[in-house]
Scaffold this motif. Structure first.
Motif, PDB file in Angstrom:
ATOM      1  N   ALA A  40       0.831  -1.203   0.000  1.00 53.42           N
ATOM      2  CA  ALA A  40       0.000   0.000   0.000  1.00 53.42           C
ATOM      3  C   ALA A  40       0.863   1.249   0.000  1.00 53.42           C
ATOM      4  CB  ALA A  40      -0.929  -0.011   1.208  1.00 53.42           C
TER       5      ALA A  40
ATOM      6  N   LYS B  67       0.540   5.934  -0.091  1.00 54.59           N
ATOM      7  CA  LYS B  67      -0.273   7.129   0.054  1.00 54.59           C
ATOM      8  C   LYS B  67      -0.089   8.015  -1.179  1.00 54.59           C
ATOM      9  CE  LYS B  67       0.086   7.505   5.119  1.00 54.59           C
ATOM     10  NZ  LYS B  67       0.578   8.375   6.227  1.00 54.59           N
TER      11      LYS B  67
ATOM     12  N   CYS C  78      -1.901  12.144   5.441  1.00 54.62           N
ATOM     13  CA  CYS C  78      -2.862  12.305   4.353  1.00 54.62           C
ATOM     14  C   CYS C  78      -3.336  13.741   4.193  1.00 54.62           C
ATOM     15  CB  CYS C  78      -4.053  11.371   4.564  1.00 54.62           C
ATOM     16  SG  CYS C  78      -3.732   9.672   4.014  1.00 54.62           S
TER      17      CYS C  78
ATOM     18  N   THR D  71      -2.213  14.940   0.849  1.00 56.37           N
ATOM     19  CA  THR D  71      -2.567  14.208  -0.369  1.00 56.37           C
ATOM     20  C   THR D  71      -2.700  15.161  -1.551  1.00 56.37           C
ATOM     21  OG1 THR D  71      -4.131  12.645  -1.344  1.00 56.37           O
ATOM     22  CG2 THR D  71      -5.059  14.331   0.077  1.00 56.37           C
TER      23      THR D  71
ATOM     24  N   CYS E  60      -6.648   9.406  -0.289  1.00 53.07           N
ATOM     25  CA  CYS E  60      -5.213   9.390   0.012  1.00 53.07           C
ATOM     26  C   CYS E  60      -4.605   8.002  -0.106  1.00 53.07           C
ATOM     27  CB  CYS E  60      -4.981   9.942   1.410  1.00 53.07           C
ATOM     28  SG  CYS E  60      -3.280   9.800   1.999  1.00 53.07           S
ATOM     29  N   LYS E  61      -5.270   6.999   0.418  1.00 54.77           N
ATOM     30  CA  LYS E  61      -4.656   5.683   0.553  1.00 54.77           C
ATOM     31  C   LYS E  61      -4.845   4.839  -0.705  1.00 54.77           C
ATOM     32  CE  LYS E  61      -4.947   5.667   5.582  1.00 54.77           C
ATOM     33  NZ  LYS E  61      -5.441   4.960   6.778  1.00 54.77           N
TER      34      LYS E  61
ATOM     35  N   LYS F 126      -4.474   1.136  -2.015  1.00 60.68           N
ATOM     36  CA  LYS F 126      -4.460  -0.187  -1.404  1.00 60.68           C
ATOM     37  C   LYS F 126      -3.331  -1.051  -1.971  1.00 60.68           C
ATOM     38  CE  LYS F 126      -9.464  -0.283  -0.534  1.00 60.68           C
ATOM     39  NZ  LYS F 126     -10.741  -0.991  -0.831  1.00 60.68           N
TER      40      LYS F 126
END
Length: 997
Positions: free
Chosen positions: A897, A899, A912, A915, A927-928, A930
């Protein structure tokens, strides 16, 4: 990292791998496990990458991963680029074919230990190959993996350690050594075909290798081979939402597709608005201000003919209706079509009982056909060109009158009203006030490029022994890489002006344009570039005396190299607005001397030292030392480590004053609330766009230097199971960087957005003053035209001047794990499991200001290789169950994962909150990114000793790529091309057959 932290991590990692190896898979194996492809009865001693000395086995003190031909076949990998880029050590800066809008699109390269493609050395049989003529990010050089034939590849050795002490410059991150077959007898070949589950992205490949001559009995062997591969295109639209649009409003994101709601966004259906033309001979002489308030826009395409419907604006600033588009959906390709073919030949001969020789040659042809978004008629002037050649400042206008000569048409005897200008008739008596500013993207000519890369390579050498105690070798290699780059869809300024003034180009219905008219306005632009490398390399080794652990061996050698590059600009006359002017030139000689000493001090302890001195004709020199050890207290456990110093020589693009380029990175001015408010009436003006940075080669630039060390262990608790764990640390200093404060300079420009100014010129002057205050060498190069709907507001910054400097240093550290199991389950069943895994603990850039940019687990560094990102974890597992005539292999790939942040873009925050993509509410919900896991499944059936066939299902679970709202490179809509392409392609099917006799 503290010792208290490192020890638990090593133990945890070791336990993890032990558990994993009892459960699942790997593509690569560590060099400490002997393999049939690397050691035979006929050749009991070998030389592995990272040493000059012949050894009785492949156990060294260095972390060398061996990717065997067998492993590649089981994984279904059929080209060298894919084979090398699967290595877990390949990290930030890796280049794949999926990035089609980069400087060196069409090429492919590996970035070991996240240090960039120019800090990873590619060798073929221990010798360098010519670099790809185009530089990544405009200045990073690399040898193209796409151009290395695979038909005669025996194995690929990946040395994950600094190696400048033996190989010289650029081996800071490590070395990839592609080993070809020395001899071959018989005929072998294969054919395969495949397609994706959606019916596109076809793949065909055939290969054939034939050899004659019994080397052992007759003293000679000759083989020749060839391969052909064709890959079909895959479009973004075929993969559906969210990878086919910039509009994420349906899932809480922003609608960044301005082609269906903003009249000033250029599309393939032109719209115009009336303005004043101050020079009736010059279509660039339209005024910034519109003729009416609100501005009235007219579609040149009859609205009933709009292919995707219409949209309207009815505001205090703009009124009109136009054809709606989603250009991402219409044009973006995830993978371009590609055609590759290659041929190889090798003649090996025994000169005498003590001398052998060889001559080997190869040719490869790689063609990539890239399609990009259609290019707008409004473009910035070429980098280095006069602002008067910009077609975007304020834009192109269509005159009231046209004539055959295109000069003084308002008074010419053969004048006629311009059929492309809907205001012409009403302003026949006042042509200065009837000009039509046009917003249009050329859709009748493909925007993109065809890149044909041809690599010629010939090597030869002799090796032998003297008095059974001296081993020597002498090799020579010459390679040349020729690139034919043809770009289409760019308007030549002179041709465009003439076509507008004569009315020859039909903007109302571009499909009616003749090919001759298209060629006069948008001619194909071909540039020829090439690079070459000539090397003479020799060494001699000898056993000096005995120690308790064996003989002390010494090797000494020398090398001469000639490197040349001619990367011609595609826009030498600066007469094609918007077209890159990147160019690089160079010619240098390199002399080097090197040595290696191996001392087996005890039966269970050996120490190796090596060093190399390189001198460059450009006037700089460097000495690179290295020392390593291996200690084996018991049979089941070995400890190993190394310390090395190395360097990266400046590339020709970085050091030659004839070299220059301007690079572009996505930027969203709408994130600046004051700028967005000032341009509220024109959403297209504050939408995401590409901002350029311009650089010129600096002859005073110095080499980058590096210090690195590694410490690890090899565990072999049983004869059938081995795993390794290594910690590495690299400090790369004196970085050659392009504008390290570019992000801060851009933010400084936009920091004046909230101030009040008398004009756009006054606003830009204030912004440019703020840029100049950031640091020496930073300045404005190109400023956009004023927003017609906010004439006193700050205009956009289009190109920033930034310097090449030696500044800052990188610190990269991580853990590398490999495992290998070969278990006889029953008399008829064998299970093999292999693992290759890396965790990047730290990738920090320490700025001269004392600030630290942290990249691990983010899409940074964004300015390196198209913002591919730095996943913390990356690995692959391969499991094979062999039932004799039938085998089943599962190869699983993992990317960790990340960011959606990049600390080299002006914000050092790693949370985040920083972002790059804000959702519709201004939040950080996107933001994330996976983690991504997928598995390829391959089943092989051996009909007999000479024939087998296989079936493969790629991405068998149809794992989907994780969403990444990519504002840096919108040519990768909502995905990362470096890591997630298999999740976009989806499930694939492939069948093939192999034969040998």
């Amino acid at each position: 990292m503290t010792n208290q932290t490192l020890a638990p991590r090593l133990l945890t990692g070791a336990a993890m791998i032990a558990l994993a190896a009892v459960a699942s898979p790997v593509l690569a194996q560590d060099s400490n496990v002997p393999d049939a492809t690397t050691q035979t009865a006929e050749e009991p001693e070998i030389v592995v990458t990272g040493t000059l000395l012949r050894r009785g086995n492949v156990e060294t003190a260095l972390p060398v991963t061996v990717i065997t031909d067998e492993s590649l076949q089981r994984a279904g990998i059929t080209n060298t680029a894919d084979a090398v880029r699967q290595a877990a050590a390949d990290g930030a800066g890796s280049i794949g074919i999926g990035f089609t809008s980069g400087f060196s699109a069409g090429g492919s390269a590996v970035s070991l230990r996240n240090l960039g493609v120019s800090s990873t050395l590619l060798l073929v049989n221990g010798l360098r190959s010519a670099n790809y003529p185009l530089s990544d990010d405009g200045h990073n050089s690399y040898a193209d993996l796409n151009s290395i034939p695979q038909v005669n590849v025996e194995r690929i050795e990946v040395l994950k350690d600094g190696a400048s002490s033996l190989y010289g410059a650029d081996a800071i991150g490590g070395v990839v050594n592609i080993i070809t077959r020395r001899q071959f007898n018989g005929i072998e070949g294969g054919a395969e075909g495949g397609v994706t589950e959606k019916g596109d992205g076809h793949k065909y490949r055939v290969r054939l290798l034939g050899g004659i001559g019994d080397y052992e009995g007759q003293g000679w062997n000759f083989y020749v081979g060839g391969e052909y591969e064709e890959n079909g295109k895959i479009t973004a639209d075929s993969r559906g939402f969210p990878f086919n649009t910039l509009d994420l409003s349906s899932i809480g994101g922003r609608d960044n597709n301005r082609a269906d709601d903003t009249l000033t966004t250029p599309t393939t259906n032109a719209v115009v608005t009336r303005v004043t033309q101050t020079d009736l001979n010059n279509p660039l002489a339209g005024t910034v201000a519109n003729a009416t308030t609100p501005a009235i826009f007219t579609s040149l395409t009859p609205l009933a003919n709009c292919p995707f419907g219409t949209f309207s604006e009815n505001t205090s600033a703009r009124v009109g209706t136009a054809c709606a588009h989603d250009l991402t959906k219409e044009y973006v390709q995830i993978l371009p079509p590609q055609e590759r073919y290659a041929g190889v030949a090798r003649f090996s001969y025994r000169v005498s009982d003590t001398i052998e020789g060889y001559l080997e040659g190869s040719y490869s042809h790689n063609k990539v056909d890239i399609t990009l978004l259609p290019r707008g008629i409004r473009q910035n002037q070429a980098f280095g060109g006069s602002p008067s050649t910009s077609t975007s400042n304020p834009g192109i206008v269509l005159p009231v009158y046209i004539c055959s000569s295109g000069v003084n048409c308002a008074t010419a005897a053969d004048r006629q009203l311009n059929p492309n200008n809907p205001y012409a008739a009403a302003y026949a008596n006042d042509p200065a006030h009837g000009a039509a500013r046009i917003y249009y993207a050329f859709g009748d000519v493909k925007a993109g490029s065809v890149r044909i890369n041809e690599l010629y390579r010939i090597t030869g050498g002799l090796r032998g022994s003297i008095a059974d105690s001296w081993d020597w070798r002498l090799d020579a290699a010459y390679s040349r890489d020729n690139l034919n780059l043809t770009q289409t869809g760019f308007a030549n300024l002179n041709g465009l002006i003439k076509a507008i003034n004569t009315g020859s180009y039909n903007f109302r219905d571009p499909s009616q344009n003749s090919q001759a008219v298209r060629d006069s306005v948008l001619p194909p632009i071909t540039s020829l570039s090439n690079s070459s490398e000539f090397t003479v390399d020799g060494s001699i080794s000898h056993a000096l005396f005995e120690l308790p652990g064996g003989p002390v061996q010494l090797a000494v050698g020398g090398q001469y190299r000639k490197e040349k590059l001619t990367n011609r600009s595609a826009n030498p006359n600066l007469d094609v607005p918007g077209l890159s002017t990147a160019q690089a030139y160079g010619d240098r000689d390199v002399w080097a001397g090197f040595f290696e000493v191996n001392a087996p001090i005890l039966e269970n302890l050996e120490v190796t030292g090596s060093g190399r001195y390189d001198h460059y004709s450009e006037g700089f020199s460097h000495f690179s030392p290295k020392v390593s050890f291996k200690y084996q207290p018991i049979r089941a456990v070995s400890f190993r480590g190394s310390y090395s110093e190395g360097f990266r020589a400046p590339t020709f693009a970085e050091s030659n004053p004839l070299s220059s380029f301007s690079g572009f990175v996505g930027f969203n001015p709408g994130n600046n609330a004051a700028f967005k408010a000032a341009h509220a009436a024109n959403a297209a003006y504050y939408a995401n766009y590409s901002i350029g940075r311009g650089y010129v080669g600096n002859p005073d630039i110095e080499p980058e230097t590096a210090r690195s060390y590694s410490l690890g262990a090899v565990f072999e608790p049983t004869r059938w199971f081995t795993f390794t764990a290594d910690y590495f640390y690299v400090k790369k200093s004196n970085l050659i960087v392009t504008g390290p404060l570019s992000g801060k300079a851009i933010d400084a420009y936009y920091s004046v957005s909230g101030q009040t100014f008398a004009s756009a010129a006054a606003a830009s002057a204030a912004g440019c003053a703020a840029v100049a205050a950031v640091a020496p060498g930073y300045s404005c190069n190109v400023i956009d035209g004023a927003d017609p709907f906010a004439l006193n507001a700050l205009p956009r910054l289009l190109v920033l001047n930034a310097p090449y400097v030696n500044a800052n240093y990188d610190v990269v550290s991580g853990l590398q794990f490999t495992a290998n199991a070969d278990v006889p389950v029953t008399d008829g069943i064998r299970w093999q499991s292999r693992l290759d895994l890396q965790e990047t603990l730290k990738f920090d850039r320490h700025l001269d200001t004392g600030e630290v940019q942290k990249f691990t687990g983010s899409v940074g560094p964004a300015d390196l290789s198209s913002g591919g990102g730095t996943p913390r974890w990356r690995g692959n597992w391969q499991n094979t169950l062999d039932f004799g005539d039938f085998s089943l292999t599962a190869t699983t790939y993992y990317v960790g994962a990340m960011k959606g942040i990049a600390t080299d873009q002006g914000n050092l925050d790693t949370s985040c909150d920083a972002t790059l993509y804000k959702d519709s509410a201004g939040g950080n919900s996107f933001c994330k990114i996976k983690s991504f896991v997928y598995t390829d499944l391959n089943a092989t059936f051996e009909v007999n000793d000479d024939f087998s066939f296989y079936l493969m299902v790629g991405n068998v679970t149809n794992a989907r790529a994780p969403l990444y709202a990519n504002v840096l490179y919108t040519s990768q809509p909502n995905y990362l091309a470096s890591w997630h392409i298999p999740g976009l392609v989806g499930r694939t099917f492939k069948a093939g057959a192999n034969f040998r006799f």
